[in-house]
Structure formats: structure tokens, C-alpha cells
Design an enzyme around this catalytic site. Sequence first.
Site, PDB file in Angstrom:
ATOM      1  N   HIS A  82    -144.557  84.312  65.306  1.00  0.00           N
ATOM      2  CA  HIS A  82    -143.551  83.409  65.871  1.00  0.00           C
ATOM      3  C   HIS A  82    -142.741  82.719  64.774  1.00  0.00           C
ATOM      4  O   HIS A  82    -141.514  82.577  64.886  1.00  0.00           O
ATOM      5  CB  HIS A  82    -144.254  82.381  66.760  1.00  0.00           C
ATOM      6  CG  HIS A  82    -143.349  81.335  67.311  1.00  0.00           C
ATOM      7  ND1 HIS A  82    -143.560  79.982  67.114  1.00  0.00           N
ATOM      8  CD2 HIS A  82    -142.207  81.425  68.053  1.00  0.00           C
ATOM      9  CE1 HIS A  82    -142.602  79.302  67.712  1.00  0.00           C
ATOM     10  NE2 HIS A  82    -141.766  80.139  68.287  1.00  0.00           N
ATOM     11  N   GLU A  85    -140.216  85.125  63.523  1.00  0.00           N
ATOM     12  CA  GLU A  85    -139.089  85.229  64.458  1.00  0.00           C
ATOM     13  C   GLU A  85    -138.031  84.168  64.142  1.00  0.00           C
ATOM     14  O   GLU A  85    -136.826  84.456  64.103  1.00  0.00           O
ATOM     15  CB  GLU A  85    -139.579  85.077  65.898  1.00  0.00           C
ATOM     16  CG  GLU A  85    -138.472  84.995  66.940  1.00  0.00           C
ATOM     17  CD  GLU A  85    -138.739  83.954  67.991  1.00  0.00           C
ATOM     18  OE1 GLU A  85    -137.853  83.110  68.241  1.00  0.00           O
ATOM     19  OE2 GLU A  85    -139.845  83.960  68.580  1.00  0.00           O
ATOM     20  N   HIS A  86    -138.474  82.940  63.893  1.00  0.00           N
ATOM     21  CA  HIS A  86    -137.543  81.879  63.510  1.00  0.00           C
ATOM     22  C   HIS A  86    -136.835  82.219  62.196  1.00  0.00           C
ATOM     23  O   HIS A  86    -135.631  81.957  62.043  1.00  0.00           O
ATOM     24  CB  HIS A  86    -138.286  80.552  63.347  1.00  0.00           C
ATOM     25  CG  HIS A  86    -138.574  79.849  64.637  1.00  0.00           C
ATOM     26  ND1 HIS A  86    -138.093  78.589  64.920  1.00  0.00           N
ATOM     27  CD2 HIS A  86    -139.291  80.228  65.732  1.00  0.00           C
ATOM     28  CE1 HIS A  86    -138.505  78.210  66.126  1.00  0.00           C
ATOM     29  NE2 HIS A  86    -139.249  79.187  66.626  1.00  0.00           N
ATOM     30  N   GLU A 162    -142.498  72.049  67.640  1.00  0.00           N
ATOM     31  CA  GLU A 162    -142.481  72.833  68.879  1.00  0.00           C
ATOM     32  C   GLU A 162    -143.884  72.912  69.473  1.00  0.00           C
ATOM     33  O   GLU A 162    -144.074  72.776  70.685  1.00  0.00           O
ATOM     34  CB  GLU A 162    -141.939  74.229  68.571  1.00  0.00           C
ATOM     35  CG  GLU A 162    -141.650  75.097  69.776  1.00  0.00           C
ATOM     36  CD  GLU A 162    -141.037  76.421  69.378  1.00  0.00           C
ATOM     37  OE1 GLU A 162    -141.399  77.447  69.969  1.00  0.00           O
ATOM     38  OE2 GLU A 162    -140.179  76.437  68.455  1.00  0.00           O
TER      39      GLU A 162
END
Length: 473
Positions: A82, A85-86, A162
Site C-alpha cells: 500500500h 502504491e502511494h 490514514e
Amino acid sequence: MKRHLRTFLLLFFSSLSLSLLPPAGAQITAPAPAQEKPQQFTLPNGLTLIVKPDRRAPTAVHMLYVRVGAMDEVDGTTGVAHVLEHMLFKGTKTTKPGEFSRLVAALGGRENAFTTRDVTGYFQQIPANKLEDVIRLEADRFANNQWPDDEFKRELEVVKEERRSRTEDNPRSLLFEQLSAVVYQASPYRRPVVGWMNDLEAMTPQDAREFYRRWYVPGNAAVVVAGDVDPAQVRRLVEKHYGSIPARAVPPRKPREEPQQNGVRRLEFKAPADQSYVALAFKVPQLRTFDKTPENDDALALTVLSAVLDGYDGARLDRALTRGPDRVADSVDAGYGLWGRGPQLFTLSGVPAAGKTPEQVEAALREQVARVAREGVTEAELQRVKTRWIAGEIYKLDSVMGQARELGSAWVMGMPLDSDTRLMARLREVTADQVKSVAARYFGDDQLSVGILRPLPVDPNRKPRQPAAGARH
């Protein structure tokens, strides 16, 4: 196991208001709009290309699927898929951090990305005449992603925030995170997609770079294009921009089969919350192919069982548990994953009504499944859920994005391009006896893990956390 509880139904209803669905027993006679079939190609470097023409509007969707997700991480670096991905938005040799999104917006498009246990995906929806621009941009960052360490450190703080806002401030999300770690022992599905906070705290730029070099290879990726496009032209564009990326071997994946469970597992979880909550997770078979095997047949029957229990307003769980003066729950859910790269679960959950306990809700949920095992389901119930699925098949064609995502998801699972048609055909064949049979065989203690949220007092002075600046999805 987020609100994965109606995953299969949402796949078919994503573009359809329930109020537009026909009543139970109604016949769907209007044909679906004529659609060109998707085409699949493999580039010499191993990249898969899937193209689905849909010429009803001058728009196109470009998606890049990389068959890597949280399940491909190793302990100590959870969340790296993840985080990476950022970082794909943070630059290449020719684009600066954040420039990718600005360029897509300037084209009149929208874009984003997502990470799951199974896959990482990137997508753009743009005017069809701007397709080559996003193909060029996506191919560039797939092959040439790079960024300075300071940029990684700043984005890592966004990801940690997040996690705080979406998981740590949400008691049910925390419960499901803990329950997954109880349900699974060997399967990497035990890890949270966002990662454990201690792993995020210890993550280094090199962790992300190594994950990128290992998994972002052409043979582990697929480009999906849907919309007002010509397949031959799309193939030329993809070969032009992706074809020069060097082929590299896809890393081998070792099997990590979940050992047999022997006895119910229970989790008591305490957190500040307004209400208690109970979640039941049963280990069940999953759909692996469309062949008629006992496991595949059971997976399809479990899908129908999920819909009978909670597939529409006033379904069995809603009628039995949330209505009337003696109702036991304020809300209930049922769901089944159907397929995935890892093992799937059948889930039941509920919020106790005032004066009721999680144990009472647990018993009531299990009783509804036991009732199906004893008495079966009616033909009217079967017809109702099947009619809704057929309606969903027709209406989902309105979404070019939905068509692209469905094709990409099928590729990730190793399923054929016509999975939607095959799935509908196989679901139509499910009988009431099959539904009764799976209800009797897969809901015992040896397949069950239970998580109960015990609420602690909520601080009345605590202010809601603001969304993380720069957070995606």
C-alpha cells in the site's frame, strides 16, 4: 473482511438503485445492449493486455493491474504494498512528485489507485482521444518509478495517519483486523492491508524500492482498456509504450495453506464505542474454476445462501432479527467472498438491540442458518435473488469503469474473460437442495471464529480526526 460482507452482490448492483429492480418473480425480457467481446493479448515481455470496446460514449478507462498485494508481503514489512502504491504518484525520471495527477486532470480525466490483499491497481478515466497520454504516463511510472528518501518519509506519515483515521479510530475496523489475525494462522490474509503500525514506523525507503523491483515486472501485470476504443489501435499504443520494458522473471510464490481448524476460536475485543458488535467468520470453500466440481458447486450455493440471508431489503436476517418488539439486533449482515488468491470466509455479523447481548445475536444468526439447513429455501427466494442478479448484469453495462474492473479482477484470479457470463450461468443452476446442503455442512464450530466488540466509554470531548492530507482512495 471490511464491509466485504456484500461483495458479490455489490459487484452486480454497482450501477443500479434497488428501487429500479423488478419485483420477485418478474421476468427479464429486454435484451442487454449489444456489446463487443473483450480481447486479450500478451506482449513479448509478458505483459497482458485486455481490451473491451464500448462505443456508447467518447470516454475510455485505462487500468494497470499488478498481481501483488498485502498477501505478498513478509512479516516485518506489512503495509509496504500500500505504501508503494502511494509512492507511484511521487515521480519518475521525467515527472515530478504529484505531476502525474496534475497531468491527468489537465487531460480532463480522473485517476486514483487501490491496494487489496490480492492486487494493486491504478486507473484513469479520460476522453477517448486522450488515451495515449495516460498509457504513456502509466507505462513510465510502472517502469521508472523513483523518488528521494525525504518524499518517502513524508508520504509514510500520510499512510500512518490514514491507518489512524480509518482503522484505529474505528472500533469495528479494529475488531475485524484482530479477528483476521485469529482466523488465519498460515495464510498471509492474517495481515492488515494498511500494515501494522509498528511495521510502518520501522519501514525504510529501501523496503519499498525492493518490493517495487521484485513485483513490478511485465509478466506480473495486466493493462485493461475499456470504452470507445479500437482493439488494434490500443494494442499498438500499449506495445509502443509498455513493450520496451524489459522482461524479468516473476518471483516464485510458495503455497501457504491454512491448517485445518479444530474447534471454535473466540476473540474478546474492548474499545471505546457506542454499541457492542459481533462478527462470525466461517471457513468455507471458494470458487476456483467454473468446472462442475463439488467445491465449486458448494461455493456457488454459498453465494446464493448469502443472498437469501441478506441480499435484499427484508431478506431472512432482516425479517427475523431486526423487526418487531422483540427484535434482537439493530442491524445484521451476511456475506461471502466467493473467490480470491487466498482462502475465503462466510461472514455473519450484527449490532445488538437495546437490552440484548452479542451472544444473543450470535445465537440468532446461527439459528437462521440452521433453519435453512433444516427446512431449506423456497423457490420464490431463489427466483428473487436470481432475478436481481440478471437485472444487475444488464444495468452494470452502463459503467465502463465497472467493466474494466471486472475484467482486471478476473485476470488477477486467473479466471477467463467471460467470467461474468459463466458465473451467471452457473448461479442459475443452483438448486434449493444445494443451498440446504451447504447450510448443513459448513457452519459448525470447527469452521468458526467469533469476534465480539465490548464497548468502553467514549470520551465526549474527543474531536473527530481529520482525513490525512494527501490520502488517496
